[in-house]
Motif scaffolding. Structure first.
Motif, PDB file in Angstrom:
ATOM      1  N   ARG A  70       0.830  -1.200   0.000  1.00  0.00           N
ATOM      2  CA  ARG A  70       0.000   0.000   0.000  1.00  0.00           C
ATOM      3  C   ARG A  70       0.870   1.259   0.000  1.00  0.00           C
ATOM      4  NH1 ARG A  70      -2.546  -1.142   4.275  1.00  0.00           N
ATOM      5  NH2 ARG A  70      -4.301  -2.221   3.300  1.00  0.00           N
ATOM      6  N   THR A  71       1.947   1.248   0.813  1.00  0.00           N
ATOM      7  CA  THR A  71       2.832   2.409   0.869  1.00  0.00           C
ATOM      8  C   THR A  71       3.566   2.624  -0.451  1.00  0.00           C
ATOM      9  OG1 THR A  71       3.167   2.094   3.251  1.00  0.00           O
ATOM     10  CG2 THR A  71       4.803   3.413   2.078  1.00  0.00           C
ATOM     11  N   ARG A  72       4.045   1.543  -1.054  1.00  0.00           N
ATOM     12  CA  ARG A  72       4.752   1.672  -2.341  1.00  0.00           C
ATOM     13  C   ARG A  72       3.829   2.222  -3.412  1.00  0.00           C
ATOM     14  NH1 ARG A  72       7.751  -3.685  -3.991  1.00  0.00           N
ATOM     15  NH2 ARG A  72       8.151  -2.336  -5.782  1.00  0.00           N
ATOM     16  N   LEU A  73       2.576   1.766  -3.424  1.00  0.00           N
ATOM     17  CA  LEU A  73       1.626   2.274  -4.405  1.00  0.00           C
ATOM     18  C   LEU A  73       1.345   3.753  -4.169  1.00  0.00           C
ATOM     19  CD1 LEU A  73      -0.252   1.664  -6.761  1.00  0.00           C
ATOM     20  CD2 LEU A  73      -1.986   0.931  -5.131  1.00  0.00           C
ATOM     21  N   PHE A  74       1.187   4.152  -2.904  1.00  0.00           N
ATOM     22  CA  PHE A  74       0.936   5.559  -2.581  1.00  0.00           C
ATOM     23  C   PHE A  74       2.120   6.428  -3.008  1.00  0.00           C
ATOM     24  CE2 PHE A  74       1.011   9.220   0.241  1.00  0.00           C
ATOM     25  CZ  PHE A  74      -0.303   9.676   0.166  1.00  0.00           C
ATOM     26  N   ASP A  75       3.341   6.005  -2.673  1.00  0.00           N
ATOM     27  CA  ASP A  75       4.533   6.775  -3.050  1.00  0.00           C
ATOM     28  C   ASP A  75       4.670   6.866  -4.563  1.00  0.00           C
ATOM     29  OD1 ASP A  75       5.077   7.087  -0.392  1.00  0.00           O
ATOM     30  OD2 ASP A  75       6.596   5.497  -0.301  1.00  0.00           O
ATOM     31  N   HIS A  76       4.375   5.759  -5.252  1.00  0.00           N
ATOM     32  CA  HIS A  76       4.502   5.762  -6.708  1.00  0.00           C
ATOM     33  C   HIS A  76       3.500   6.720  -7.346  1.00  0.00           C
ATOM     34  CE1 HIS A  76       5.660   4.147 -10.603  1.00  0.00           C
ATOM     35  NE2 HIS A  76       4.371   4.001 -10.906  1.00  0.00           N
ATOM     36  N   LEU A  77       2.282   6.749  -6.823  1.00  0.00           N
ATOM     37  CA  LEU A  77       1.269   7.646  -7.386  1.00  0.00           C
ATOM     38  C   LEU A  77       1.632   9.107  -7.153  1.00  0.00           C
ATOM     39  CD1 LEU A  77      -2.018   5.760  -6.423  1.00  0.00           C
ATOM     40  CD2 LEU A  77      -1.045   6.035  -8.702  1.00  0.00           C
ATOM     41  N   GLN A  78       2.292   9.405  -6.036  1.00  0.00           N
ATOM     42  CA  GLN A  78       2.708  10.782  -5.801  1.00  0.00           C
ATOM     43  C   GLN A  78       3.738  11.255  -6.819  1.00  0.00           C
ATOM     44  OE1 GLN A  78       2.475  12.573  -1.617  1.00  0.00           O
ATOM     45  NE2 GLN A  78       3.548  10.644  -1.299  1.00  0.00           N
ATOM     46  N   PHE A  84      -1.869  12.745 -15.155  1.00  0.00           N
ATOM     47  CA  PHE A  84      -2.457  11.465 -14.749  1.00  0.00           C
ATOM     48  C   PHE A  84      -3.675  11.693 -13.869  1.00  0.00           C
ATOM     49  CE2 PHE A  84      -2.725   8.320 -11.315  1.00  0.00           C
ATOM     50  CZ  PHE A  84      -3.005   7.171 -12.041  1.00  0.00           C
ATOM     51  N   PHE A  85      -3.585  12.667 -12.957  1.00  0.00           N
ATOM     52  CA  PHE A  85      -4.684  12.920 -12.032  1.00  0.00           C
ATOM     53  C   PHE A  85      -5.831  13.676 -12.692  1.00  0.00           C
ATOM     54  CE2 PHE A  85      -0.854  12.381  -9.525  1.00  0.00           C
ATOM     55  CZ  PHE A  85      -1.256  11.449  -8.595  1.00  0.00           C
ATOM     56  N   ASP A 296       3.255  -0.207 -12.494  1.00  0.00           N
ATOM     57  CA  ASP A 296       4.050  -0.244 -13.726  1.00  0.00           C
ATOM     58  C   ASP A 296       3.993   1.063 -14.504  1.00  0.00           C
ATOM     59  OD1 ASP A 296       4.832  -2.807 -13.202  1.00  0.00           O
ATOM     60  OD2 ASP A 296       3.278  -3.746 -14.430  1.00  0.00           O
ATOM     61  N   LEU A 297       3.158   2.011 -14.075  1.00  0.00           N
ATOM     62  CA  LEU A 297       3.102   3.304 -14.754  1.00  0.00           C
ATOM     63  C   LEU A 297       4.426   4.047 -14.576  1.00  0.00           C
ATOM     64  CD1 LEU A 297      -0.467   4.552 -13.725  1.00  0.00           C
ATOM     65  CD2 LEU A 297       0.235   3.686 -15.964  1.00  0.00           C
ATOM     66  N   ARG A 298       4.850   4.725 -15.609  1.00  0.00           N
ATOM     67  CA  ARG A 298       6.078   5.511 -15.549  1.00  0.00           C
ATOM     68  C   ARG A 298       5.743   6.994 -15.640  1.00  0.00           C
ATOM     69  NH1 ARG A 298       7.450   1.815 -13.537  1.00  0.00           N
ATOM     70  NH2 ARG A 298       8.985   0.225 -14.094  1.00  0.00           N
ATOM     71  N   PRO A 299       6.204   7.798 -14.684  1.00  0.00           N
ATOM     72  CA  PRO A 299       5.901   9.237 -14.734  1.00  0.00           C
ATOM     73  C   PRO A 299       6.389   9.862 -16.028  1.00  0.00           C
ATOM     74  CG  PRO A 299       6.847   8.621 -12.612  1.00  0.00           C
ATOM     75  CD  PRO A 299       7.001   7.431 -13.507  1.00  0.00           C
ATOM     76  N   ALA A 300       5.573  10.762 -16.590  1.00  0.00           N
ATOM     77  CA  ALA A 300       5.968  11.429 -17.835  1.00  0.00           C
ATOM     78  C   ALA A 300       7.075  12.452 -17.587  1.00  0.00           C
ATOM     79  CB  ALA A 300       4.748  12.109 -18.464  1.00  0.00           C
TER      80      ALA A 300
END
Length: 379
Positions: A70-78, A84-85, A296-300
């Motif tokens: 859960r933490t890794r997913l939260f950090d990755h989304l930030q 994306f948002f 697996d999403l990569r920030p633009a």
């Protein structure tokens, strides 16, 4: 713990054939009976203690793994870019972070120990059954290949339903977030859309209820058949044993029959447990796919290869400079003017700058493009 649980049925055979009803017709051996019963009780106590320790260990490890995910997913989304948002509903993101991760929690907590424990029990039970009487064992496991084949088909159906269920949960979260936020309530009341929004939520809620019922019922018929078959095996064993005894084809004692049916009864729950775990793994694969779709999403927007780390010292650091910056949002019409066109300015450390202009001039866009050189809590 699973291996220890298979030993008592073997002791039952000794109790019947050696202690209670000796083959040579002598009176019951009370000393041997006392020893065997004492050993059985000690094994039950040992098994109970091991199960308590196992529950603590698996709950601790499984929940920590879930929390880490859960933490890794939260950090990755930030780390994702603003676009994306703007493209993704907030409720959908929250559903991935809460519902999907929570959905795999049980699998992460129980899968390994369930597979290991039930597999050991099944193997040990089969070995014990073979040692007791290999002919009766062949009869007891005759339908296993068919049950495994059906279980795989049921698992595929449950995985598809699980994916649809999580999509529906995401939509429910999105509707709730959009409608019950301050801006959503203001919009709904301003345009008198309360009934429309309630109807939209009710329709998706009905879909969610339908999917949950389908998910709960999928495989229930299969497990009912498994339980009927496995529960009927002792009766079939009694019948076959009667024919073998009547035909004189082999010596089968009362202790052998009792011990065999006792072991076979212990085979039912772990076997069904293995099948349920297999179904849970197939079902959770849909949830893992949704989680890793985001991981697996990569920030633009990423740092340049030669980017320098910003010092952790408090206070504003560095000098910000825009040189003839041009920026256009990805979804803007091709013929429209860029949001920013030829913008140049510089800001010295500690300097306060105000951006003034009409709505749509690009003031907020400049702030989006401006890096933060310090954390707000640092100064």
């Amino acid at each position: 713990a699973s291996a220890v649980g298979v030993i008592p049925p073997l002791l039952v055979q000794r109790i019947f054939d050696d202690a209670l009803f000796p083959i040579d017709g002598t009176p019951p051996d009370l000393r041997l009976l006392t020893v065997l019963v004492s050993v059985m009780i000690a094994l039950f106590l040992l098994s109970a203690g091991l199960n308590v320790a196992q529950t603590w260990f698996t709950a601790t490890v499984g929940n920590r793994v879930t929390g880490d995910l859960r933490t890794r997913l939260f950090d990755h989304l930030q780390a994702m870019e603003l676009g994306f948002f703007t493209r993704t509903k907030t409720g959908v993101i929250q559903s991935r972070l809460q519902n999907d991760v929570g959905g795999v929690s049980g699998v992460l907590t129980n899968t390994v120990t369930s597979i290991l424990g039930n597999a050991v029990t099944v193997i040990a039970s089969l070995v014990a059954m073979i040692l007791i009487d290999w002919r009766l064992t062949l009869i007891a496991v005759a339908l296993m290949p068919f049950l495994i084949f059906v279980q795989r088909r049921v698992g595929q159906v449950r995985a598809r339903i699980a994916g649809e269920t999580q999509e529906s949960l995401s939509e429910l979260s999105a509707i709730t977030q959009e409608t019950l936020s301050v801006s959503g309530i203001l919009l709904s009341k301003s345009f008198n859309r309360q009934r429309t929004e309630s109807a939209r939520f009710d329709a998706e809620n009905d879909n969610q209820v339908h999917l949950q019922v389908r998910r709960a019922m999928s495989g229930q018929g299969f497990f009912a058949v498994v339980q009927v078959i496995m529960s009927s095996v002792p009766a079939v064993i009694y019948l076959v044993a009667g024919f073998l005894i009547a035909g004189g084809t082999g010596a089968i004692t009362a202790g052998t029959i009792v011990a065999f049916t006792t072991v076979q009864a212990r085979l039912l729950m772990p076997l069904m447990g293995l099948m349920r775990v297999a179904l849970d793994v197939q079902t959770s694969s849909a949830l893992f796919a949704r989680i890793f779709e985001y991981l697996d999403l990569r920030p633009a927007i990423v740092d340049a290869p030669d980017a320098l780390p910003v010092s952790a010292a408090p206070g504003p650091l560095g000098r910000i400079e825009f040189r003839d910056v041009e920026f256009r949002y990805p979804d803007a019409p091709a013929h429209a003017r860029p949001t920013l066109d030829g913008v140049s300015f510089s800001v010295e450390p500690g300097q306060h700058v105000a951006f003034v202009g009409p709505s749509g001039a690009g003031k907020t866009t400049i702030l989006y493009l401006t890096p933060r050189m310090y954390e707000a809590s640092a100064g």
